[in-house]
Design a protein around this motif. Structure first.
Motif, PDB file in Angstrom:
ATOM      1  N   VAL A  41       0.862  -1.176   0.000  1.00  0.00           N
ATOM      2  CA  VAL A  41       0.000   0.000   0.000  1.00  0.00           C
ATOM      3  C   VAL A  41       0.901   1.229   0.000  1.00  0.00           C
ATOM      4  N   ILE A  42       0.706   2.093  -0.983  1.00  0.00           N
ATOM      5  CA  ILE A  42       1.465   3.337  -1.060  1.00  0.00           C
ATOM      6  C   ILE A  42       0.628   4.439  -0.436  1.00  0.00           C
ATOM      7  N   GLY A  43       1.042   4.933   0.726  1.00  0.00           N
ATOM      8  CA  GLY A  43       0.337   6.005   1.406  1.00  0.00           C
ATOM      9  C   GLY A  43      -0.429   5.513   2.617  1.00  0.00           C
ATOM     10  N   ALA A  44      -0.211   6.167   3.773  1.00  0.00           N
ATOM     11  CA  ALA A  44      -0.835   5.751   5.033  1.00  0.00           C
ATOM     12  C   ALA A  44      -1.914   6.723   5.466  1.00  0.00           C
ATOM     13  N   GLY A  45      -2.764   7.131   4.502  1.00  0.00           N
ATOM     14  CA  GLY A  45      -3.922   7.954   4.806  1.00  0.00           C
ATOM     15  C   GLY A  45      -5.141   7.078   5.050  1.00  0.00           C
ATOM     16  N   PRO A  46      -6.337   7.678   5.162  1.00  0.00           N
ATOM     17  CA  PRO A  46      -7.549   6.910   5.450  1.00  0.00           C
ATOM     18  C   PRO A  46      -7.816   5.771   4.468  1.00  0.00           C
ATOM     19  N   ALA A  47      -7.689   6.018   3.175  1.00  0.00           N
ATOM     20  CA  ALA A  47      -7.979   4.972   2.185  1.00  0.00           C
ATOM     21  C   ALA A  47      -6.961   3.843   2.256  1.00  0.00           C
ATOM     22  N   GLY A  52      15.966   3.815  -4.919  1.00  0.00           N
ATOM     23  CA  GLY A  52      16.250   2.925  -6.033  1.00  0.00           C
ATOM     24  C   GLY A  52      15.960   1.462  -5.777  1.00  0.00           C
ATOM     25  N   GLN A  53      15.706   1.091  -4.521  1.00  0.00           N
ATOM     26  CA  GLN A  53      15.381  -0.311  -4.234  1.00  0.00           C
ATOM     27  C   GLN A  53      14.042  -0.693  -4.870  1.00  0.00           C
ATOM     28  N   GLN A  54      13.973  -1.892  -5.430  1.00  0.00           N
ATOM     29  CA  GLN A  54      12.719  -2.413  -5.968  1.00  0.00           C
ATOM     30  C   GLN A  54      12.269  -3.600  -5.132  1.00  0.00           C
ATOM     31  N   ARG A  55      10.944  -3.636  -4.876  1.00  0.00           N
ATOM     32  CA  ARG A  55      10.372  -4.718  -4.090  1.00  0.00           C
ATOM     33  C   ARG A  55       9.128  -5.236  -4.798  1.00  0.00           C
ATOM     34  N   ARG A  56       9.032  -6.541  -4.895  1.00  0.00           N
ATOM     35  CA  ARG A  56       7.949  -7.155  -5.670  1.00  0.00           C
ATOM     36  C   ARG A  56       6.784  -7.553  -4.758  1.00  0.00           C
ATOM     37  N   TYR A  57       5.575  -7.379  -5.322  1.00  0.00           N
ATOM     38  CA  TYR A  57       4.346  -7.709  -4.593  1.00  0.00           C
ATOM     39  C   TYR A  57       3.334  -8.298  -5.567  1.00  0.00           C
ATOM     40  N   ASP A  58       2.351  -8.981  -4.990  1.00  0.00           N
ATOM     41  CA  ASP A  58       1.294  -9.573  -5.813  1.00  0.00           C
ATOM     42  C   ASP A  58       0.221  -8.552  -6.198  1.00  0.00           C
ATOM     43  N   HIS A  59       0.091  -7.494  -5.403  1.00  0.00           N
ATOM     44  CA  HIS A  59      -0.887  -6.448  -5.721  1.00  0.00           C
ATOM     45  C   HIS A  59      -0.381  -5.122  -5.168  1.00  0.00           C
ATOM     46  N   VAL A  60      -0.634  -4.048  -5.905  1.00  0.00           N
ATOM     47  CA  VAL A  60      -0.236  -2.699  -5.489  1.00  0.00           C
ATOM     48  C   VAL A  60      -1.484  -1.853  -5.302  1.00  0.00           C
ATOM     49  N   ILE A  61      -1.621  -1.260  -4.114  1.00  0.00           N
ATOM     50  CA  ILE A  61      -2.665  -0.270  -3.847  1.00  0.00           C
ATOM     51  C   ILE A  61      -1.980   1.081  -3.768  1.00  0.00           C
ATOM     52  N   SER A  62      -2.362   1.989  -4.649  1.00  0.00           N
ATOM     53  CA  SER A  62      -1.698   3.295  -4.702  1.00  0.00           C
ATOM     54  C   SER A  62      -2.639   4.410  -4.280  1.00  0.00           C
ATOM     55  N   THR A  63      -2.191   5.200  -3.305  1.00  0.00           N
ATOM     56  CA  THR A  63      -2.884   6.439  -2.963  1.00  0.00           C
ATOM     57  C   THR A  63      -1.990   7.650  -3.242  1.00  0.00           C
ATOM     58  N   MET A  64      -0.838   7.426  -3.907  1.00  0.00           N
ATOM     59  CA  MET A  64       0.034   8.544  -4.259  1.00  0.00           C
ATOM     60  C   MET A  64      -0.670   9.393  -5.325  1.00  0.00           C
ATOM     61  N   PRO A  65      -0.348  10.682  -5.423  1.00  0.00           N
ATOM     62  CA  PRO A  65      -1.059  11.531  -6.373  1.00  0.00           C
ATOM     63  C   PRO A  65      -1.126  10.917  -7.765  1.00  0.00           C
ATOM     64  N   LEU A  66      -2.315  10.913  -8.338  1.00  0.00           N
ATOM     65  CA  LEU A  66      -2.553  10.284  -9.640  1.00  0.00           C
ATOM     66  C   LEU A  66      -1.595  10.809 -10.704  1.00  0.00           C
TER      67      LEU A  66
END
Length: 476
Positions: free
Chosen positions: A5-11, A248-262
């Motif tokens: 999850v990118i971003g620790a806001g409400p969503a 620069g580090q890359q980390r792999r995941y099965d799903h990405v949830i993004s709340t960073m600015p569109l």
């Protein structure tokens, strides 16, 4: 399954919390030093304050049940009082006809009624702008008094350049007639959401909700990384496969949830067609500059917050944190005020030094007469970049192609005020998080996350939070 999850806001934290409850391994990355996003609570001068007034209210049972699950009994019901400051007078919001008549004066009040009636007889054609939407429903005079100045402060563009979606989503079906009806014949059945006069508030500040969600995630096998900005979502062959951190580090995941600015997320995503990137780059956010002032007095005025419509003042909203719950200030005999200013990156307000901004806020607070001769002892500037997605006219023609393209990216969910470019309240963002988690857990996109906040009434199962918990209001 492992989800980021990118971003620790409400969503973002709502999604992370629910996924953790389901046994999914979740990592959360937050660029700032603490969780909560726009709804965080901070410590200041021995007291707690939110970054602006954050009233939680929802009629959606799922949202309310989750909120109560996290908060428990650590909340109080707050009687809402918000007024409009205009022409050195204070007008109740929602409207109280006698109060408005006396303060506007007979001639201006008569002109407002005449302007409203003119719209009933010969309505102004609607042109998909905020100005035409409001004039059509309230009349030109009331638009000029109670909508124009405040809205132009907030958005930094004329009201005839602002899309009607802002009004449709935030004011919705409110009309002058409904406001008068609520004032003259108050009842539970004719309360428009904008007029709700009580709300539940955590005794530790709004941020308590998201601090507890983050704590749950970390206690159940996940991780919440603060001061950890994400550079981009990594995609391969049309599917999100992980993230790249700022270092620069890359980390792999099965799903990405993004709340960073569109806008930022789309610009950095691999394989995005040039025309989609161009459309995303044309979407704009408005910044907020919060100025906290420490006033050596208490019981100054009763409002939770004021909408400042006076054109001679630059501030747009004023919050009095002493009027929320006593747990925020404890035994302190002082008051913390928050003055809100809005600007773009290119405006002097965004780049000027802190002392200049505190001096401006102190002068404007003093000019309202609200604090009398009380001493302002300290000030703190709290800038928030990209706070409001700007609904300028025809923004949807740029946003929709971006939405459509991102929908084709597998294992990517885009949510939140920033992430989905929607002017969300807390309840909208929490619902986005709930539905995003549901999609991931069921393995399909059964919930259209882009639709949230555009047709909110259609999926509500009515319920409200009261002193004793969740209640279902009696139907009319």
């Amino acid at each position: 399954m492992k989800v980021v999850v990118i971003g620790a806001g409400p969503a973002g934290l709502t999604a992370a919390y629910l996924l953790s409850k389901a046994g999914v391994a979740v990592d959360v990355y937050e660029a700032s030093p603490s969780v909560g996003g726009l709804a965080k609570t901070i410590e200041l001068w021995g007291q707690k304050v939110d970054i602006g007034p954050h009233r939680f209210f929802s009629s959606d049972r799922r949202v309310n049940e989750l909120w109560l699950e996290v908060v428990g009994r650590d909340y109080a019901m707050v009687d809402r009082l918000t007024r409009i400051y205009y022409n050195k007078r204070f007008f109740y919001y929602p409207l109280k006809p006698v109060d408005a008549l006396l303060k506007l004066g007979i001639f201006r009040a008569t002109a407002c009624v005449a302007s409203y009636m003119k719209e009933k007889v010969a309505p102004t054609p609607e042109e998909d702008t905020f100005e035409s939407w409001v004039v059509h429903r309230f009349g030109r005079q009331l638009f000029n008094i109670f909508f124009k100045s405040y809205s132009e402060k907030l958005w930094g563009i004329p009201c005839n350049k602002l899309d009607s979606d802002f009004a449709a989503q935030r004011i919705k079906k409110l009309s002058l007639f409904e406001a008068i009806k609520n004032a003259v014949l108050p009842s539970k059945t004719n309360k428009h959401k904008t007029l709700v006069d009580r709300f539940a508030y955590p005794t530790g500040g709004t941020g308590l909700v998201y601090e507890r969600m983050a704590q749950y995630v970390t206690q159940h096998g996940g991780a919440v990384h603060c001061n950890a900005p994400v550079k981009r979502v990594v995609a391969e062959n049309g599917t999100a496969v992980g993230i790249e951190l700022a270092d620069g580090q890359q980390r792999r995941y099965d799903h990405v949830i993004s709340t960073m600015p569109l806008t930022i997320m789309t610009a950095a995503l691999d394989g995005v067609p040039a025309d989609i990137k161009e459309k995303a780059s044309q979407l704009k956010f408005r910044n907020t500059v919060l100025v906290f002032l420490h006033v050596a007095a208490k019981d100054l005025f009763p409002d939770n917050w004021l909408y400042v419509h006076s054109a001679e003042l630059q501030m747009g909203r004023l919050t009095n944190f002493r009027n929320w719950v006593p747990q925020l200030y404890g035994d302190k005999q002082s008051t913390i005020m928050a003055l809100e200013y809005w600007c773009y990156d290119t405006d002097p307000l965004w780049t000027q030094d802190e002392a200049t901004t505190i001096a401006l806020a102190s002068k404007e607070l003093r000019a309202t007469g609200l604090i009398g001769d009380a001493k302002i002892t300290e000030g703190k500037v709290y800038p928030i970049k990209r706070c409001y997605p700007v609904y300028d006219r025809n923004y949807k023609s740029r946003l929709k192609p971006v939405e459509d393209y991102l929908t084709t990216i597998g294992n990517l969910s885009v949510i939140g005020r920033y992430g989905a470019f929607k002017y969300n309240n807390q309840d909208h963002s929490i619902l986005m998080g709930i539905l995003a988690a549901e999609n991931i857990l069921c393995g399909q996109r059964k919930n259209d996350l882009w639709e949230i906040n555009t047709d909110y009434e259609s999926y509500q199962e009515a319920s409200v939070i009261t002193e004793t918990g969740l209640e279902t209001p009696a139907k009319a």
